[in-house]
Design a protein around this motif. Sequence first.
Motif, PDB file in Angstrom:
ATOM      1  N   ASP A  38       0.981  -1.135   0.093  1.00  0.00           N
ATOM      2  CA  ASP A  38      -0.576  -0.193   0.128  1.00  0.00           C
ATOM      3  C   ASP A  38       1.154   1.550   0.064  1.00  0.00           C
ATOM      4  N   ARG A  39       0.669   1.769  -0.770  1.00  0.00           N
ATOM      5  CA  ARG A  39       1.769   3.547  -1.205  1.00  0.00           C
ATOM      6  C   ARG A  39       0.493   4.688  -0.797  1.00  0.00           C
ATOM      7  N   LEU A  40       1.022   5.739  -0.438  1.00  0.00           N
ATOM      8  CA  LEU A  40       0.250   7.154  -0.010  1.00  0.00           C
ATOM      9  C   LEU A  40       1.029   7.853   0.362  1.00  0.00           C
ATOM     10  N   ARG A  41       1.080   9.254  -0.224  1.00  0.00           N
ATOM     11  CA  ARG A  41       1.944  10.356  -0.537  1.00  0.00           C
ATOM     12  C   ARG A  41       1.022  11.490   0.361  1.00  0.00           C
ATOM     13  N   LEU A  42       1.580  12.087   1.594  1.00  0.00           N
ATOM     14  CA  LEU A  42       1.250  12.799   2.402  1.00  0.00           C
ATOM     15  C   LEU A  42       1.109  14.604   1.826  1.00  0.00           C
ATOM     16  N   THR A  43       2.257  14.560   0.586  1.00  0.00           N
ATOM     17  CA  THR A  43       1.875  16.462   0.121  1.00  0.00           C
ATOM     18  C   THR A  43       0.159  16.032  -0.613  1.00  0.00           C
ATOM     19  N   ASP A  44      -0.383  15.044  -1.026  1.00  0.00           N
ATOM     20  CA  ASP A  44      -1.710  15.084  -2.015  1.00  0.00           C
ATOM     21  C   ASP A  44      -2.956  15.442  -0.711  1.00  0.00           C
ATOM     22  N   LEU A  45      -2.304  14.980   1.014  1.00  0.00           N
ATOM     23  CA  LEU A  45      -3.629  14.911   1.812  1.00  0.00           C
ATOM     24  C   LEU A  45      -4.041  16.738   3.103  1.00  0.00           C
ATOM     25  N   SER A  46      -4.843  16.849   3.224  1.00  0.00           N
ATOM     26  CA  SER A  46      -4.361  17.623   4.251  1.00  0.00           C
ATOM     27  C   SER A  46      -4.148  17.187   5.101  1.00  0.00           C
ATOM     28  N   VAL A  47      -3.797  17.613   5.683  1.00  0.00           N
ATOM     29  CA  VAL A  47      -2.795  17.103   7.212  1.00  0.00           C
ATOM     30  C   VAL A  47      -2.436  18.226   8.405  1.00  0.00           C
ATOM     31  N   PRO A  48      -3.242  18.475   8.377  1.00  0.00           N
ATOM     32  CA  PRO A  48      -2.885  19.917   9.529  1.00  0.00           C
ATOM     33  C   PRO A  48      -1.789  19.450  11.326  1.00  0.00           C
ATOM     34  N   PRO A  49      -0.938  20.358  11.206  1.00  0.00           N
ATOM     35  CA  PRO A  49      -0.664  20.452  12.661  1.00  0.00           C
ATOM     36  C   PRO A  49      -1.175  19.563  13.626  1.00  0.00           C
ATOM     37  N   GLY A  50      -0.609  18.619  14.692  1.00  0.00           N
ATOM     38  CA  GLY A  50      -1.418  18.686  16.116  1.00  0.00           C
ATOM     39  C   GLY A  50      -0.822  17.264  16.433  1.00  0.00           C
ATOM     40  N   VAL A  51      -1.458  16.752  17.440  1.00  0.00           N
ATOM     41  CA  VAL A  51      -0.967  15.726  18.040  1.00  0.00           C
ATOM     42  C   VAL A  51      -2.328  15.086  18.450  1.00  0.00           C
ATOM     43  N   GLU A  52      -3.164  14.398  17.665  1.00  0.00           N
ATOM     44  CA  GLU A  52      -4.660  14.194  17.962  1.00  0.00           C
ATOM     45  C   GLU A  52      -4.545  13.227  16.157  1.00  0.00           C
ATOM     46  N   THR A  53      -5.251  11.964  17.095  1.00  0.00           N
ATOM     47  CA  THR A  53      -5.999  11.658  15.711  1.00  0.00           C
ATOM     48  C   THR A  53      -7.278  11.844  14.220  1.00  0.00           C
ATOM     49  N   ASP A  54      -7.734  13.216  15.433  1.00  0.00           N
ATOM     50  CA  ASP A  54      -8.649  13.153  14.365  1.00  0.00           C
ATOM     51  C   ASP A  54      -8.711  14.707  15.054  1.00  0.00           C
ATOM     52  N   LEU A  55      -8.449  15.788  14.113  1.00  0.00           N
ATOM     53  CA  LEU A  55      -8.888  17.184  13.775  1.00  0.00           C
ATOM     54  C   LEU A  55     -10.445  17.776  13.498  1.00  0.00           C
ATOM     55  N   GLY A  56     -11.027  17.023  13.247  1.00  0.00           N
ATOM     56  CA  GLY A  56     -12.188  17.278  12.475  1.00  0.00           C
ATOM     57  C   GLY A  56     -12.498  17.546  11.253  1.00  0.00           C
ATOM     58  N   GLU A  57     -12.744  18.398  10.683  1.00  0.00           N
ATOM     59  CA  GLU A  57     -13.718  18.333   9.374  1.00  0.00           C
ATOM     60  C   GLU A  57     -12.085  18.734   8.682  1.00  0.00           C
ATOM     61  N   GLY A  58     -11.707  18.291   7.446  1.00  0.00           N
ATOM     62  CA  GLY A  58     -11.115  19.184   6.217  1.00  0.00           C
ATOM     63  C   GLY A  58      -9.693  18.242   6.870  1.00  0.00           C
ATOM     64  N   ASP A  59      -9.515  17.050   8.200  1.00  0.00           N
ATOM     65  CA  ASP A  59      -8.319  16.599   8.599  1.00  0.00           C
ATOM     66  C   ASP A  59      -8.498  14.754   7.454  1.00  0.00           C
ATOM     67  N   ASP A  60      -7.818  14.580   6.527  1.00  0.00           N
ATOM     68  CA  ASP A  60      -6.916  13.490   6.199  1.00  0.00           C
ATOM     69  C   ASP A  60      -6.576  12.770   6.964  1.00  0.00           C
ATOM     70  N   TRP A  61      -5.831  13.000   8.179  1.00  0.00           N
ATOM     71  CA  TRP A  61      -5.280  11.667   8.860  1.00  0.00           C
ATOM     72  C   TRP A  61      -5.599  11.127   9.123  1.00  0.00           C
ATOM     73  N   PRO A  62      -7.543  10.692  10.242  1.00  0.00           N
ATOM     74  CA  PRO A  62      -8.627   9.151  10.530  1.00  0.00           C
ATOM     75  C   PRO A  62      -7.759   8.703   9.842  1.00  0.00           C
ATOM     76  N   ALA A  63      -8.054   9.090   7.902  1.00  0.00           N
ATOM     77  CA  ALA A  63      -8.358   7.766   7.205  1.00  0.00           C
ATOM     78  C   ALA A  63      -6.390   6.943   6.573  1.00  0.00           C
ATOM     79  N   VAL A  64      -5.606   8.153   7.490  1.00  0.00           N
ATOM     80  CA  VAL A  64      -3.745   7.590   6.948  1.00  0.00           C
ATOM     81  C   VAL A  64      -3.928   6.462   8.186  1.00  0.00           C
ATOM     82  N   HIS A  65      -4.536   6.986   9.322  1.00  0.00           N
ATOM     83  CA  HIS A  65      -4.421   6.146  10.625  1.00  0.00           C
ATOM     84  C   HIS A  65      -4.860   4.764  10.743  1.00  0.00           C
ATOM     85  N   GLU A  66      -6.110   4.573  10.001  1.00  0.00           N
ATOM     86  CA  GLU A  66      -6.390   3.098   9.850  1.00  0.00           C
ATOM     87  C   GLU A  66      -5.795   2.715   8.814  1.00  0.00           C
ATOM     88  N   ARG A  67      -5.058   3.390   7.749  1.00  0.00           N
ATOM     89  CA  ARG A  67      -4.005   2.322   6.716  1.00  0.00           C
ATOM     90  C   ARG A  67      -2.935   1.884   7.503  1.00  0.00           C
TER      91      ARG A  67
END
Length: 201
Positions: A38-67
């Motif tokens: 599985d491959r993922l390029r983070l610059t293609d996503l919206s990943v705002p700064p923070g130290v939580e798994t889910d920062l709410g609307e517009g945060d693509d990190w939760p899907a990264v976390h699942e992968r």
Amino acid sequence: MKVLFLSCTLKPSPAPSNTEALADVVASALQERGVAVDRLRLTDLSVPPGVETDLGEGDDWPAVHERLLDAQILVVVTPTWLGRPSSVAQRMLERMDAMLSETSSDGTPVAYNRVAGVVVTGNEDGAHHVISEISGALGDIGYTVPGQAWTYWNQGPGPGPEYPDTEHGHEWSHSTGRLMAHNLHAVASALAAHPVPPHED
């Protein structure tokens, strides 16, 4: 078994990434061992700064976390800039910090019984520093980092051709990458057969 290659290049798709090109050597070696890639390029996503798994609307990190949790092997792919990991790699580690407090059903941290390695390229020296920074952080989070679970390429000090533009050093980098794949697969297989048990105080 599945591996996630998490690319921290500064280039959004479809721009080619030198570090991803080297990571393909590791991916091929893992595929030969039956590992799904599985491959993922983070610059293609919206990943705002923070130290939580889910920062709410517009945060693509939760899907990264699942992968991340769907993969038994993680390979962090980053260029070297000014002798350090890319800013995207630092953002990735900061978001992964939340995994320290996340546990599986038996109480073990979610990163336990997963392995990780690092692929680095750059025109200047600093690869070992980048590898040690990322490997140390992943170890803190709970990943197992096998011995020699890394490969890198650099041209040497100062400006020069990029990884795809020369054959300089490729034989060593590729050989080291295949060894990296071997070590990642071997340790991931051992942990699957004999996982780290829950800790009891």
